[in-house]
Enzyme design. Structure first.
Site, mmCIF file in Angstrom:
data_model
loop_
_atom_site.group_PDB
_atom_site.id
_atom_site.type_symbol
_atom_site.label_atom_id
_atom_site.label_comp_id
_atom_site.label_asym_id
_atom_site.label_seq_id
_atom_site.Cartn_x
_atom_site.Cartn_y
_atom_site.Cartn_z
ATOM 1 N N HIS A 27 0.835 -1.210 0.000
ATOM 2 C CA HIS A 27 0.000 0.000 0.000
ATOM 3 C C HIS A 27 0.865 1.253 0.000
ATOM 4 O O HIS A 27 1.647 1.477 0.923
ATOM 5 C CB HIS A 27 -0.910 0.017 1.228
ATOM 6 C CG HIS A 27 -2.017 1.015 1.151
ATOM 7 N ND1 HIS A 27 -3.233 0.736 0.576
ATOM 8 C CD2 HIS A 27 -2.092 2.293 1.560
ATOM 9 C CE1 HIS A 27 -4.018 1.804 0.648
ATOM 10 N NE2 HIS A 27 -3.332 2.769 1.241
ATOM 11 N N ASP A 29 0.345 5.560 -1.143
ATOM 12 C CA ASP A 29 -0.638 6.565 -1.553
ATOM 13 C C ASP A 29 -0.036 7.695 -2.387
ATOM 14 O O ASP A 29 -0.558 8.818 -2.383
ATOM 15 C CB ASP A 29 -1.315 7.160 -0.313
ATOM 16 C CG ASP A 29 -2.427 6.281 0.224
ATOM 17 O OD1 ASP A 29 -3.400 6.069 -0.508
ATOM 18 O OD2 ASP A 29 -2.307 5.793 1.367
ATOM 19 N N GLU A 132 -8.909 1.537 -2.452
ATOM 20 C CA GLU A 132 -9.004 1.594 -0.991
ATOM 21 C C GLU A 132 -10.403 2.001 -0.556
ATOM 22 O O GLU A 132 -10.663 3.140 -0.218
ATOM 23 C CB GLU A 132 -7.954 2.548 -0.420
ATOM 24 C CG GLU A 132 -7.852 2.441 1.091
ATOM 25 C CD GLU A 132 -6.742 3.275 1.684
ATOM 26 O OE1 GLU A 132 -6.402 3.045 2.855
ATOM 27 O OE2 GLU A 132 -6.227 4.180 0.992
ATOM 28 N N HIS A 159 -13.237 1.944 3.693
ATOM 29 C CA HIS A 159 -12.173 2.791 4.227
ATOM 30 C C HIS A 159 -12.642 3.205 5.621
ATOM 31 O O HIS A 159 -13.015 2.353 6.426
ATOM 32 C CB HIS A 159 -11.887 3.977 3.306
ATOM 33 C CG HIS A 159 -10.670 4.758 3.700
ATOM 34 N ND1 HIS A 159 -10.721 6.065 4.105
ATOM 35 C CD2 HIS A 159 -9.360 4.392 3.792
ATOM 36 C CE1 HIS A 159 -9.500 6.485 4.428
ATOM 37 N NE2 HIS A 159 -8.651 5.484 4.246
ATOM 38 N N HIS A 201 -8.855 -1.857 7.276
ATOM 39 C CA HIS A 201 -9.895 -0.836 7.495
ATOM 40 C C HIS A 201 -11.252 -1.399 7.898
ATOM 41 O O HIS A 201 -12.101 -0.645 8.348
ATOM 42 C CB HIS A 201 -10.081 0.074 6.278
ATOM 43 C CG HIS A 201 -9.071 1.165 6.166
ATOM 44 N ND1 HIS A 201 -9.079 2.280 6.973
ATOM 45 C CD2 HIS A 201 -8.014 1.306 5.335
ATOM 46 C CE1 HIS A 201 -8.063 3.066 6.640
ATOM 47 N NE2 HIS A 201 -7.395 2.491 5.658
ATOM 48 N N HIS A 222 -2.433 -3.166 4.611
ATOM 49 C CA HIS A 222 -1.647 -2.298 5.508
ATOM 50 C C HIS A 222 -2.306 -2.279 6.889
ATOM 51 O O HIS A 222 -2.989 -1.343 7.261
ATOM 52 C CB HIS A 222 -1.469 -0.886 4.939
ATOM 53 C CG HIS A 222 -2.734 -0.125 4.651
ATOM 54 N ND1 HIS A 222 -3.745 -0.613 3.871
ATOM 55 C CD2 HIS A 222 -3.148 1.115 5.043
ATOM 56 C CE1 HIS A 222 -4.721 0.278 3.791
ATOM 57 N NE2 HIS A 222 -4.388 1.331 4.499
ATOM 58 N N ASP A 329 2.294 1.978 3.897
ATOM 59 C CA ASP A 329 1.377 3.123 3.875
ATOM 60 C C ASP A 329 2.127 4.429 3.733
ATOM 61 O O ASP A 329 1.733 5.463 4.285
ATOM 62 C CB ASP A 329 0.473 3.153 5.109
ATOM 63 C CG ASP A 329 -0.788 3.993 4.887
ATOM 64 O OD1 ASP A 329 -1.065 4.368 3.732
ATOM 65 O OD2 ASP A 329 -1.486 4.300 5.865
#
Length: 399
Positions: A27, A29, A132, A159, A201, A222, A329
């Site tokens: 993961h 971003d 995500e 999420h 999540h 993650h 992450d």
């Protein structure tokens, strides 16, 4: 306190290991950072020239970290309404694809486990995508299938907010026990497609129901261990234990609030203070802005590399060595421990584990061997299910 530098012989060992078994991270971003910082203009956020101080990720640091495959998150906020979330997800996918095209000597779009191995053989970084949050499909199996066709190879079921069909770890339960009937169909369709079910999540109940339903290995892209840091975003031991039977994978994250109990408590206190101001802690943008303000008078406790090591070893001990991976992450959080402040830090973590007796064979499973197996296994399940049933082509919606 700076992380210690491994002795030369250990550093050489880790370098040699990563040449054979590069990191496959679960993961990152960067795509959302490209949106926020540069409106997806890769010449303005030039990761080829270097973006130190702006992002946790650029090409030189990926190479220094031994990263050979990356699930790029095509994250969009979970409070985006309906079709706006789908549109934003498509823009994220477009950004990742354009990044790959901008640096074709570095990145290769990977759609299968075999594609990943081909990328490694050519010296490229295999680039996969993960959506995500189920908000990205707006309760449509047709949209789910189209995301798969565009290259998305996992979807996190939620999420920070519930979807109409799945409960999040950080929202109030919706009353359907984790997954609704439609949520069960989403998991089944993901199995049929070969899209990995990502349980980061989601609530613990959602994790358990998804494991009851799935025919393919699941993943946590993650997440860390709840027994080590008791926060809702982490994975309980009973779920970790089921990964061995499922064949799945928990990719340990480096997020300070998920690996260090003191930072977890700090986040909980900040969340309570945010609610007092009328701010929803599940709203990523609003809570991030509030946290930065809160930190001025409430310093964040320090996080160390040892905190991450503790989670990696706990997941190994409970789930088994075949069921642990890495999901940093980066560019989705901040304040990472010294030594692993950005994507160049994976060798420091591996050296710390090697110093605790991890063999090269076990480190190779952690870096990418386990993830490679999981994706192969999901593809095998999809091939079998494709001959057993065909999901409806009708656009199905919850409610």
């Amino acid at each position: 306190m700076p992380a210690s530098t491994p002795p030369a012989d250990l550093a050489d060992r880790i370098t040699a290991l990563l040449e054979r078994h590069p990191v496959w991270d679960g993961h990152n971003d960067l795509a959302w950072e490209a949106r926020e910082q540069a409106g997806y203009d890769w010449s303005a956020l030039d990761i080829g020239a270097g973006t130190s101080g702006r992002t946790h990720t650029d090409i030189a640091r990926l190479r220094a970290g031994g990263v050979g495959a990356q699930f790029w998150s095509v994250y969009v906020p979970s409070d985006l309404p309906g079709s706006a979330a789908v549109t934003a997800t498509l823009e994220q996918i477009d950004a990742v694809r354009r990044m790959v095209r901008t640096w074709p000597d570095v990145f290769t779009l990977a759609l299968t486990a075999d594609d990943v191995e081909k990328a490694w053989a050519s010296g490229h970084i295999a680039s996969l995508m993960g959506a995500e949050g189920g908000q990205s499909i707006d309760s449509s199996l047709g949209a789910l299938r189209m995301l798969y066709d565009l290259g998305v190879r996992y979807m996190t079921l939620t999420h920070n907010h519930n979807t109409p069909w799945a409960d999040s770890a950080t929202d109030d339960p919706a009353g359907h026990g984790g997954l609704s009937g439609f949520g069960v169909e989403v998991v089944r369709e993901m199995n049929r497609l070969g899209m990995l079910v990502d349980l980061s999540h989601v609530s613990a109940d959602t994790m358990r129901v998804a494991l009851d339903v799935t025919e393919a290995p699941v993943m946590f892209s993650h997440s860390s261990a709840r027994a080590v840091c008791d926060v809702p975003r982490n994975v309980p031991d009973d779920v970790l234990a089921r990964l061995g039977r499922n064949g799945g994978l928990c990719m340990v994250t480096f997020v300070p609030g998920f690996v260090n109990p003191h930072v977890g408590q700090w986040r909980a206190e900040a969340a309570e203070a945010a609610r007092g101001r009328g701010i929803d802690p599940a709203s990523y943008a609003a809570f991030s802005a509030f946290s930065a303000e809160w930190e001025t008078d409430h310093p964040v406790p320090p996080t160390t590399l040892d905190d991450v090591v503790a989670h990696v070893e706990h997941v190994r001990d409970v789930a088994g060595i075949d069921h642990v991976g890495l999901g940093g992450d980066y560019d989705g959080s901040s304040g990472f421990a010294p030594g692993i402040e950005d994507v160049s830090g994976y060798p420091k973590l591996l050296a710390a584990l090697a110093g605790r007796g991890w063999s090269d064979a076990d480190l190779a499973k952690l870096t990418s061997g386990n993830m490679l197996r999981v994706l192969h296994d999901a593809e095998d399940v999809a091939e079998r299910l494709a001959n057993e049933r065909v999901a409806s082509t009708v656009r199905l919606r919850e409610g």
